[in-house]
Scaffold this motif. Sequence first.
Motif, PDB file in Angstrom:
ATOM      1  N   MET A 106      13.498  34.673  15.568  1.00 56.84           N
ATOM      2  CA  MET A 106      14.909  34.385  15.328  1.00 56.84           C
ATOM      3  C   MET A 106      15.661  34.234  16.649  1.00 56.84           C
ATOM      4  SD  MET A 106      15.295  34.008  12.127  1.00 56.84           S
ATOM      5  CE  MET A 106      17.063  34.010  11.990  1.00 56.84           C
ATOM      6  N   ASP A 107      15.340  35.090  17.624  1.00 61.48           N
ATOM      7  CA  ASP A 107      15.968  34.973  18.945  1.00 61.48           C
ATOM      8  C   ASP A 107      15.633  33.639  19.588  1.00 61.48           C
ATOM      9  OD1 ASP A 107      17.091  37.477  18.674  1.00 61.48           O
ATOM     10  OD2 ASP A 107      15.554  38.501  19.867  1.00 61.48           O
ATOM     11  N   LEU A 108      14.363  33.235  19.485  1.00 61.84           N
ATOM     12  CA  LEU A 108      13.953  31.945  20.055  1.00 61.84           C
ATOM     13  C   LEU A 108      14.669  30.786  19.358  1.00 61.84           C
ATOM     14  CD1 LEU A 108      10.131  32.509  20.577  1.00 61.84           C
ATOM     15  CD2 LEU A 108      11.885  32.296  22.340  1.00 61.84           C
ATOM     16  N   MET A 109      14.858  30.890  18.057  1.00 64.36           N
ATOM     17  CA  MET A 109      15.570  29.842  17.333  1.00 64.36           C
ATOM     18  C   MET A 109      17.031  29.778  17.779  1.00 64.36           C
ATOM     19  SD  MET A 109      13.520  28.208  15.392  1.00 64.36           S
ATOM     20  CE  MET A 109      14.628  27.373  14.299  1.00 64.36           C
ATOM     21  N   ASP A 110      17.653  30.941  18.021  1.00 61.34           N
ATOM     22  CA  ASP A 110      19.035  30.962  18.512  1.00 61.34           C
ATOM     23  C   ASP A 110      19.145  30.281  19.867  1.00 61.34           C
ATOM     24  OD1 ASP A 110      19.915  32.274  16.250  1.00 61.34           O
ATOM     25  OD2 ASP A 110      19.840  34.279  17.171  1.00 61.34           O
ATOM     26  N   VAL A 111      18.208  30.585  20.762  1.00 61.03           N
ATOM     27  CA  VAL A 111      18.218  29.964  22.084  1.00 61.03           C
ATOM     28  C   VAL A 111      18.029  28.454  21.951  1.00 61.03           C
ATOM     29  CG1 VAL A 111      16.942  29.778  24.257  1.00 61.03           C
ATOM     30  CG2 VAL A 111      17.461  32.029  23.310  1.00 61.03           C
ATOM     31  N   SER A 112      17.109  28.053  21.092  1.00 63.56           N
ATOM     32  CA  SER A 112      16.869  26.626  20.872  1.00 63.56           C
ATOM     33  C   SER A 112      18.126  25.932  20.342  1.00 63.56           C
ATOM     34  CB  SER A 112      15.715  26.449  19.889  1.00 63.56           C
ATOM     35  OG  SER A 112      15.530  25.100  19.571  1.00 63.56           O
ATOM     36  N   ASN A 113      18.826  26.582  19.430  1.00 71.83           N
ATOM     37  CA  ASN A 113      20.065  26.000  18.887  1.00 71.83           C
ATOM     38  C   ASN A 113      21.136  25.871  19.968  1.00 71.83           C
ATOM     39  OD1 ASN A 113      19.039  25.682  16.319  1.00 71.83           O
ATOM     40  ND2 ASN A 113      19.780  27.659  15.612  1.00 71.83           N
ATOM     41  N   GLU A 114      21.244  26.871  20.838  1.00 72.30           N
ATOM     42  CA  GLU A 114      22.221  26.794  21.935  1.00 72.30           C
ATOM     43  C   GLU A 114      21.906  25.625  22.858  1.00 72.30           C
ATOM     44  OE1 GLU A 114      22.688  30.472  24.041  1.00 72.30           O
ATOM     45  OE2 GLU A 114      22.928  31.609  22.190  1.00 72.30           O
ATOM     46  N   LEU A 155      23.103  20.080  24.795  1.00 68.26           N
ATOM     47  CA  LEU A 155      22.674  18.705  25.038  1.00 68.26           C
ATOM     48  C   LEU A 155      23.459  17.703  24.192  1.00 68.26           C
ATOM     49  CD1 LEU A 155      18.808  19.179  25.243  1.00 68.26           C
ATOM     50  CD2 LEU A 155      20.392  18.755  27.118  1.00 68.26           C
ATOM     51  N   GLY A 156      23.957  18.134  23.043  1.00 72.86           N
ATOM     52  CA  GLY A 156      24.652  17.231  22.144  1.00 72.86           C
ATOM     53  C   GLY A 156      26.142  17.138  22.379  1.00 72.86           C
TER      54      GLY A 156
END
Length: 103
Positions: A36-44, A49-50
């Motif tokens: 879940m932490d990795l997914m949060d970082v990926s979303n940030e 980038l967007g």
Amino acid sequence: MPALKTANKELKGMMKTVKIQDIDINCLQNLQDEMMDLMDVSNEIQESLGRSYNVPDDIDEEELMGELDALETDMGMEIEGDGVPSYLQPDKKSDLDADLNLP
């Protein structure tokens, strides 16, 4: 072939002793938390980038190039004859004896 039969027999015996209830729930919970932490970082990262950085449409490119040239000059980044910035050019060797007036 006998080695395979022996290994199969040993595996079956080991599988009988392993119970699903014995699997460490805390370990699984920790793995899920890390994912879940990795997914949060990926979303940030994706949000960064967007992002849209609103650049005005009325920018004069010639004026920007002039400012860039002035900055390069101020920073001493003039390009030498071979197209390499001066700060990347090798140092010019000088005659230390002549510079210091040594006998």
